[in-house]
Design an enzyme around this catalytic site. Structure first.
Site, short mmCIF file in Angstrom:
data_model
loop_
_atom_site.label_atom_id
_atom_site.label_comp_id
_atom_site.label_asym_id
_atom_site.label_seq_id
_atom_site.Cartn_x
_atom_site.Cartn_y
_atom_site.Cartn_z
N GLY A 17 20.80 29.01 42.15
CA GLY A 17 21.71 29.06 43.28
C GLY A 17 22.33 27.72 43.63
O GLY A 17 23.47 27.66 44.10
N THR A 76 24.17 35.35 40.00
CA THR A 76 22.72 35.25 39.92
C THR A 76 22.39 33.99 39.13
O THR A 76 23.23 33.45 38.42
CB THR A 76 22.11 36.51 39.25
OG1 THR A 76 20.69 36.41 39.28
CG2 THR A 76 22.57 36.66 37.82
N GLY A 77 21.17 33.53 39.29
CA GLY A 77 20.76 32.33 38.57
C GLY A 77 20.44 31.19 39.52
O GLY A 77 20.13 31.43 40.69
N ARG A 107 13.86 26.64 51.64
CA ARG A 107 15.01 26.63 50.73
C ARG A 107 15.81 27.94 50.83
O ARG A 107 15.26 29.03 50.86
CB ARG A 107 14.52 26.42 49.30
CG ARG A 107 15.63 26.37 48.24
CD ARG A 107 15.82 27.69 47.54
NE ARG A 107 16.77 27.60 46.42
CZ ARG A 107 17.29 28.64 45.80
NH1 ARG A 107 16.98 29.86 46.18
NH2 ARG A 107 18.11 28.49 44.80
N VAL A 108 17.12 27.81 50.89
CA VAL A 108 18.01 28.97 50.86
C VAL A 108 18.94 28.79 49.66
O VAL A 108 19.42 27.68 49.41
CB VAL A 108 18.84 29.06 52.17
CG1 VAL A 108 19.92 30.13 52.06
CG2 VAL A 108 17.92 29.35 53.35
N GLY A 109 19.16 29.85 48.93
CA GLY A 109 20.01 29.76 47.73
C GLY A 109 21.44 30.21 48.00
O GLY A 109 21.90 30.27 49.14
N ASP A 110 22.11 30.56 46.93
CA ASP A 110 23.51 30.96 47.01
C ASP A 110 23.69 32.40 47.49
O ASP A 110 24.71 32.76 48.07
CB ASP A 110 24.16 30.87 45.62
CG ASP A 110 23.46 31.79 44.62
OD1 ASP A 110 22.22 31.75 44.56
OD2 ASP A 110 24.16 32.56 43.92
N THR A 136 17.85 38.89 47.45
CA THR A 136 16.92 38.15 46.59
C THR A 136 15.77 37.56 47.40
O THR A 136 15.90 37.35 48.61
CB THR A 136 17.66 37.00 45.87
OG1 THR A 136 16.78 36.37 44.94
CG2 THR A 136 18.17 35.95 46.83
N SER A 181 11.72 39.29 42.03
CA SER A 181 12.61 38.31 42.68
C SER A 181 13.49 38.94 43.76
O SER A 181 14.58 38.46 44.04
CB SER A 181 13.46 37.57 41.64
OG SER A 181 14.30 38.45 40.96
N THR A 195 16.89 39.87 40.99
CA THR A 195 17.85 39.57 42.05
C THR A 195 19.06 40.45 41.84
O THR A 195 19.56 40.54 40.73
CB THR A 195 18.30 38.10 41.97
OG1 THR A 195 17.23 37.30 42.41
CG2 THR A 195 19.53 37.84 42.83
N1 ASP Z 1 20.59 32.98 42.89
C1 ASP Z 1 19.30 33.16 43.49
C2 ASP Z 1 18.88 31.91 44.21
O1 ASP Z 1 19.18 30.82 43.76
C3 ASP Z 1 18.22 33.49 42.53
C4 ASP Z 1 18.46 34.57 41.59
O2 ASP Z 1 19.57 34.88 41.20
O3 ASP Z 1 17.45 35.14 41.21
O4 ASP Z 1 18.20 32.03 45.20
#
Ligand code: ASP
Length: 328
Positions: free
Chosen positions: A243, A240-241, A217-220, A207, A87, A189
């Site tokens: 997003g 993490t997690g 898609r873009v995460g946090d 990540t 990841s 990540t």
């Molecule tokens: N937080 C990251 C996202 O949502 C993913 C991850 O923590 O693995 O892109």
């Protein structure tokens, strides 16, 4: 923090006043209780999940008196360059079109921030984010523009999809079901926070995002305040997690602001998880984990589910710690 500020803060805490130096400079007295130093606690580095090699690499820089930012970059590069990690960076699981897209950011002790989102073909996303911070008038570059900028800075483009991640994608395509998998999905990540020998803080987050996400898609992780926030007067936090849930509550900024108001890093992480869960009362199917550190070098961590852990390197000791969690 330079000597003048150190003396200023020490004098303030000696008077029993708990006001941040920057807040004072602006003439605004914000509550602020974390400015006292505890040199016994740093340097230190913490990172999400089992990032043993990454924190050991970061530690080498800190040990030699290097900056927290250099430590973060070198440490995160270790995870990005490892094709076994699914990841982050090379070998990260692709989106549903089979394309690996990377998000990363850095933030330093002066409040500078740099970020890349939806970037393809460059392994060291965290280093490109740092270049955005250091070499451009901007803070965030996306997609093709980020890739072109990276190449202009000497980064070599390469295919990030390994045989292993291609196979995983082909297997996923048979059902084409989008369902983030708690803990398994996120465990490479890397969100990393470091404090150097002078007690200055920096952070980074890198990540490939959620596996089989929608293209674009873009995460946090690369977004200031969500996946990462650093305020050298107060502390730092990273996430993490899933997003989307971190973004909706601007989690890392929330944690730093709670620490500014006097919460310990642990209390602040717990409150930020509770904030998510207050709004998601009926959902138990996603994971978020936070780690945080304050100016005293105190550490906190918390997650929604069991299974999250973080790596700590402090006082010459590299250990993996399993924090408490919300859903018992
Ligand atoms: N937080 C990251 C996202 O949502 C993913 C991850 O923590 O693995 O892109």
């Amino acid at each position: 923090m330079n000597r003048r500020k150190f003396i200023q803060n020490t004098a303030l805490s000696g008077l029993g006043l708990t006001v941040g130096a920057s807040a004072l400079a602006n003439g605004v007295a914000l509550p602020h209780s974390n400015t006292e130093f505890n040199p016994d606690n740093y340097p230190l580095v913490i990172a999400t999940w089992e990032a043993e090699r990454a924190v050991a690499t970061a530690w080498k820089t800190l040990e030699k008196g290097g900056s927290a930012l250099d430590a973060i970059e070198k440490g995160c590069n270790v995870e990005e360059e490892d094709p076994a990690n699914s990841s982050v960076g090379l070998g990260g699981l692709p989106d549903r079109e089979g394309i690996v897209t990377l998000d990363a950011c850095v933030m330093d002790d002066k409040g500078n921030y740099g970020s890349v989102v939806f970037m393809q073909n460059i392994v060291q996303a965290i280093s490109v984010a740092r270049k955005v911070m250091d070499e451009t008038p901007h803070v965030l570059l996306a997609g093709k523009g980020a890739e072109e900028f990276a190449v202009s800075q000497g980064f070599k483009p390469q295919n990030l999809l390994t045989e292993k991640s291609k196979k995983a994608w082909e297997e996923w395509k048979i059902k084409s079901e989008y369902k983030p998998i708690i803990n398994i999905e996120n465990h490479d990540t890397i969100g990393m926070l470091a404090m150097d020998k002078d007690g200055n803080l920096s952070g980074g987050c890198t990540t490939s995002g959620l596996a089989f996400k929608m293209h674009g898609r873009v995460g946090d992780s690369p977004i200031i305040g969500s996946g990462l926030f650093v305020d050298n007067e107060v502390g730092a936090a990273t996430a993490t997690g899933l997003g989307e849930e971190v973004l909706k509550t601007v989690g890392s900024f929330l944690i730093v602001e709670l620490m500014r108001q006097g919460r310990s890093p642990q209390q602040a992480c717990e409150d930020a998880i509770a904030r998510i869960m207050d709004k998601q009362k009926d959902r138990k199917d996603f994971q978020v984990g936070y780690i945080a550190v304050n100016k005293k070098g105190e550490i906190g961590a918390y997650s929604i589910h069991e299974g999250f852990s973080y790596q700590l390197y402090q006082k010459g000791k590299n250990e993996n710690i399993k924090p408490g969690f919300y859903l018992k």
